[in-house]
Design a protein around this motif. Structure first.
Motif: not given
Length: 470
Positions: A97, A104, A111
């Motif tokens: 991330h 997404t 996420r």
């Protein structure tokens, strides 16, 4: 609760929502997973691994691995040092991330893989489980996040929490429980424990600080710990999702939780098939506006021809991506720039891209980019489709008196225009090169990941995924 269609597993009329969900998680097999879901899970694994390699040389990754106490047998992708399961999950979650380039969802953005994939990988290595077991855990974790995310969409953000951190711990618990092969009662307990380990607030938005990067990694290791503790028989609440002091009462207090979509079609309908793969390394809802600016560039417009740019936008984007506007016009760091609509639009006009190279601390001070960013503003469009669809619209006023309007009707990489396997594997390769890896090295990792479900164990993962094999 409305009637829903679910799999025919071990469910009783007295089961809590958590027990119903856990019944499915504790019983499904690889043969139950749809072909498309398997494809998405593999590509998400590949995408995550490439992002970890790209992030490994970054300062924040080095700081985290140097701060972790415990060595172990688990791989932090792109690093030489091996860690305990929690440490590897933390580093891999942060790495996935860290550059805001990971997957997404459309509709209710969150996420998905950054919390769940690291958990399954670390558990698989820690207990030397089969690749099929790890892959099944990945599929379970991805689907769990997608389904739990439907219960109170928007309300977790509204309460000041980051869904990645709070829902992520539950998703990681699901991934870890399935990888470990926990039964229904143990999986239910894992959720009960994970609810008390969930965390992550939105204050990173104020200064563009790095705690956002920390949230999925912390969720991943929390989910692992929850599952391992639950396996011991630890007593935890069966009512963590729907009880009087539940997860949603704590993290989404303005909501009236609706579990219909979470449970409907479970085992037959895979919400994670709609995971979005990002073409740009910045805030998700910015992407359609970047495409508009790249199209403006393609048409041959020069920066000195642009007087101002006005963007139609959804109200839900304003507080994270547009305001305070003066700060968004001149973000203080490369990381903060990823969540500045004006900066992302401006830099993509100059470079024709918004990848990893566009968000260095050096680039964020480029006077030409900042000069264009300052000419970009917004107006709220009451008919904007957000959050059901992410669109872009720019109205460019030219110094000559003319006007150009460009629309992007959806986000590329989403269900309306998904990235191909070739595009995702090319992204993986580019990210590995960014992280300093040579072709033979990243191709060995790619081959391992693409065939993970057929691996007898995870013994070879560290050899292809660590920095020592360079």
């Amino acid at each position: 609760m409305r009637g829903f269609q679910a799999f025919s597993g071990e469910i009783t009329m007295h089961d809590t929502v958590t027990e119903k969900f856990s019944s499915w998680l504790s019983s499904f097999q690889i043969s139950d997973v749809s072909t498309r879901m398997k494809e998405v899970a593999i590509l998400d694994l590949v995408d995550a691994a490439g992002l970890c390699v790209a992030a490994a040389p970054e300062v924040y990754a080095k700081q985290l691995i140097s701060s972790w106490d415990n060595d172990g047998t688990c791989t932090a992708i792109g690093h030489a040092r091996t860690l305990d399961a929690a440490g590897a999950a933390l580093l891999n979650g942060v790495g996935t991330h860290g550059e805001d380039f990971d997957d997404t969802l459309e509709g209710a953005p969150i996420r998905v893989g950054a919390m769940t994939i690291p958990a399954a990988l670390a558990v698989g290595e820690r207990f030397n489980l089969s690749g099929e077991r790890v892959f099944l855990g990945i599929c379970a974790g991805l689907e769990a996040v997608c389904r739990i995310n439907t219960v109170a969409p928007g309300h977790i953000h509204k309460a000041g929490f980051h869904p990645v951190g709070v829902i992520g711990a539950l998703g990681a618990a699901a991934a870890s429980s399935v990888t470990l092969g926990l039964n229904k009662a143990q999986t239910t307990a894992a959720f009960g424990i994970a609810g008390s380990l969930s965390s992550g607030i939105l204050e990173y938005l104020t200064e563009g600080s790095w705690t956002k990067r920390l949230h999925p990694g912390w969720a991943a290791q929390s989910g692992i710990k929850a599952a391992i503790i639950a396996k011991s028989g630890f007593f935890a609440p069966r009512t963590v999702l729907d009880g009087p002091n539940s997860f949603f009462r704590a993290f989404a207090p303005t909501s009236e939780p609706d579990f219909f979509d979470m449970l409907d079609g479970i085992g037959s309908k895979w919400l994670a098939e709609d995971i979005v793969f990002k073409p740009y390394a910045c805030g998700t809802m910015i992407h359609p506006y970047i495409d508009c600016m790249i199209e403006l560039r393609r048409r041959g417009t020069k920066v000195d021809q642009i007087k101002r740019i006005r963007c139609k936008t959804g109200e839900g984007l304003v507080h994270r991506l547009w305001e305070p506007l003066a700060a968004k016009h001149a973000p203080p760091s490369g990381y903060a720039a990823k969540f500045s609509m004006p900066f992302c639009m401006a830099v993509s006009f100059f470079d024709g891209d918004a990848g990893l190279n566009q968000f260095s601390d050096q680039r964020v001070g480029d006077p030409d980019v900042l000069g264009l960013a300052e000419r970009i503003s917004y107006e709220i469009d009451p008919d904007n489709e957000y959050p059901q669809n992410y669109t872009g619209h720019i109205k460019v006023e030219l110094s000559s008196g003319g006007c150009i309007e460009i629309d992007q009707p959806h986000m590329r990489g989403g269900k309306r225009e998904p990235l191909t396997e070739k595009q995702i594997t090319e992204k993986f390769a580019n990210n590995c090169v960014h992280g300093g890896w040579k072709r033979d090295k990243y191709e060995a990792l790619l081959e391992f990941l693409m065939n993970i479900a057929s691996r007898q164990d995870m013994a070879g993962f560290g050899r292809v995924a660590s920095a020592t094999s360079n």
